[in-house]
Scaffold this motif. Structure first.
Motif, mmCIF file in Angstrom:
data_model
loop_
_atom_site.group_PDB
_atom_site.id
_atom_site.type_symbol
_atom_site.label_atom_id
_atom_site.label_comp_id
_atom_site.label_asym_id
_atom_site.label_seq_id
_atom_site.Cartn_x
_atom_site.Cartn_y
_atom_site.Cartn_z
ATOM 1 N N CYS A 85 9.537 80.545 46.394
ATOM 2 C CA CYS A 85 9.587 80.763 44.939
ATOM 3 C C CYS A 85 10.063 79.510 44.215
ATOM 4 O O CYS A 85 9.527 79.161 43.162
ATOM 5 N N ILE A 86 11.049 78.839 44.768
ATOM 6 C CA ILE A 86 11.542 77.599 44.147
ATOM 7 C C ILE A 86 10.433 76.552 44.120
ATOM 8 O O ILE A 86 10.161 75.943 43.080
ATOM 9 N N LEU A 87 9.785 76.360 45.254
ATOM 10 C CA LEU A 87 8.705 75.374 45.339
ATOM 11 C C LEU A 87 7.561 75.727 44.394
ATOM 12 O O LEU A 87 7.069 74.870 43.644
ATOM 13 N N ALA A 88 7.139 76.979 44.399
ATOM 14 C CA ALA A 88 6.041 77.406 43.526
ATOM 15 C C ALA A 88 6.407 77.252 42.062
ATOM 16 O O ALA A 88 5.593 76.789 41.250
ATOM 17 N N PHE A 89 7.619 77.637 41.705
ATOM 18 C CA PHE A 89 8.076 77.513 40.320
ATOM 19 C C PHE A 89 8.026 76.056 39.861
ATOM 20 O O PHE A 89 7.568 75.750 38.759
ATOM 21 N N LEU A 90 8.484 75.152 40.708
ATOM 22 C CA LEU A 90 8.459 73.728 40.364
ATOM 23 C C LEU A 90 7.029 73.202 40.240
ATOM 24 O O LEU A 90 6.709 72.465 39.310
ATOM 25 N N ILE A 91 6.164 73.595 41.165
ATOM 26 C CA ILE A 91 4.767 73.143 41.124
ATOM 27 C C ILE A 91 4.081 73.622 39.851
ATOM 28 O O ILE A 91 3.379 72.862 39.174
ATOM 29 N N VAL A 92 4.277 74.879 39.500
ATOM 30 C CA VAL A 92 3.587 75.460 38.347
ATOM 31 C C VAL A 92 4.169 74.976 37.021
ATOM 32 O O VAL A 92 3.425 74.743 36.069
ATOM 33 N N ASN A 93 5.468 74.789 36.952
ATOM 34 C CA ASN A 93 6.101 74.523 35.662
ATOM 35 C C ASN A 93 6.547 73.090 35.415
ATOM 36 O O ASN A 93 6.737 72.710 34.260
ATOM 37 N N TYR A 94 6.723 72.302 36.465
ATOM 38 C CA TYR A 94 7.332 70.989 36.267
ATOM 39 C C TYR A 94 6.562 69.814 36.856
ATOM 40 O O TYR A 94 7.131 68.743 37.033
ATOM 41 N N THR A 95 5.278 69.976 37.143
ATOM 42 C CA THR A 95 4.493 68.820 37.576
ATOM 43 C C THR A 95 3.989 68.083 36.332
ATOM 44 O O THR A 95 3.731 68.707 35.297
ATOM 45 N N PHE A 97 1.832 66.486 33.477
ATOM 46 C CA PHE A 97 0.572 66.859 32.827
ATOM 47 C C PHE A 97 0.108 68.256 33.194
ATOM 48 O O PHE A 97 -1.083 68.557 33.118
ATOM 49 N N ASP A 98 1.048 69.103 33.629
ATOM 50 C CA ASP A 98 0.740 70.488 33.992
ATOM 51 C C ASP A 98 -0.297 70.575 35.116
ATOM 52 O O ASP A 98 -1.026 71.554 35.225
ATOM 53 N N ILE A 99 -0.329 69.539 35.950
ATOM 54 C CA ILE A 99 -1.360 69.449 36.991
ATOM 55 C C ILE A 99 -1.265 70.576 38.014
ATOM 56 O O ILE A 99 -2.287 71.083 38.478
ATOM 57 N N GLY A 100 -0.047 70.990 38.372
ATOM 58 C CA GLY A 100 0.099 72.065 39.349
ATOM 59 C C GLY A 100 -0.524 73.353 38.855
ATOM 60 O O GLY A 100 -1.273 74.020 39.584
ATOM 61 N N PHE A 101 -0.242 73.715 37.615
ATOM 62 C CA PHE A 101 -0.805 74.927 37.021
ATOM 63 C C PHE A 101 -2.326 74.832 36.928
ATOM 64 O O PHE A 101 -3.034 75.788 37.236
ATOM 65 N N LYS A 102 -2.824 73.677 36.524
ATOM 66 C CA LYS A 102 -4.281 73.492 36.382
ATOM 67 C C LYS A 102 -4.990 73.554 37.734
ATOM 68 O O LYS A 102 -6.040 74.185 37.859
ATOM 69 N N VAL A 103 -4.422 72.918 38.746
ATOM 70 C CA VAL A 103 -5.034 72.932 40.086
ATOM 71 C C VAL A 103 -5.038 74.352 40.651
ATOM 72 O O VAL A 103 -6.021 74.784 41.252
#
Length: 179
Positions: A85-95, A97-103
């Motif tokens: 959950c920590i890793l996913a939260f960081l990928i989705v919210n804090y990468t 240019f919002d790249i994690g969420f977009k990918v």
């Protein structure tokens, strides 16, 4: 006709890092759902968004075993689930240019994440129902407990909806799909 061994290994969750990849798939789906829904505008406090991510991803794990008076699997298996959950939260919210969420919203990636999450759900449902079957006493009319494990499995799949919307909010409109 025989199935390819790698497909059998995948469907039975008997491949390397199966537990971790399944938990990560669930966590990524939870984080994307929160960012796409309740935190669409990004104004939610980070801890509120993170807590919602854990509930959306692992609501059944938070509360499921408590229905039987056992420790929650988020505590007993928390090293993998909470870390995911920590890793996913960081990928989705804090990468950047919002790249994690977009990918994660790119269809091929979404299919892979969904495959791992669904494997987590199906194998987890089997484990939870087996536990309920062993814990719940059968009635005098039939040697195997039936209704208890079925209700328990149904509740497991609906915990996040109950937690987020409450009983009336979740069931008020119609029967939700997880039922």
């Amino acid at each position: 006709m025989s199935f390819p061994p790698y497909l059998v290994d995948f469907l039975t969750g008997s491949f390397s890092y199966a537990t971790e990849l399944q938990a990560l798939g669930m966590a990524l789906q939870g984080a994307v759902a929160v960012k796409s829904g309740l935190n669409k505008d990004g104004k939610m406090h980070w801890f509120h968004a993170f807590a919602l991510t854990t509930v959306v991803a692992f609501g059944g794990g938070w509360l499921g075993f408590m229905l039987m008076g056992k420790p929650t699997s988020m505590i007993t298996g928390g090293d993998v689930n909470v870390s995911s959950c920590i890793l996913a939260f960081l990928i989705v919210n804090y990468t950047p240019f919002d790249i994690g969420f977009k990918v994660l919203n790119f269809l091929p990636v979404k299919i892979i994440v969904t495959a791992f999450a669904q494997l987590f759900r199906s194998s987890g449902m089997i484990r939870f129902i087996k536990t309920a079957t062993s814990e719940i006493q059968p009635s005098p009319h039939y040697p195997t407990p039936l209704l208890g494990p079925i209700v328990y499995g149904t509740m497991l799949g609906n915990m996040s909806g109950f937690m987020l919307k409450g009983f009336d909010g979740y069931l008020g409109g119609a029967m939700p799909w997880p039922f």
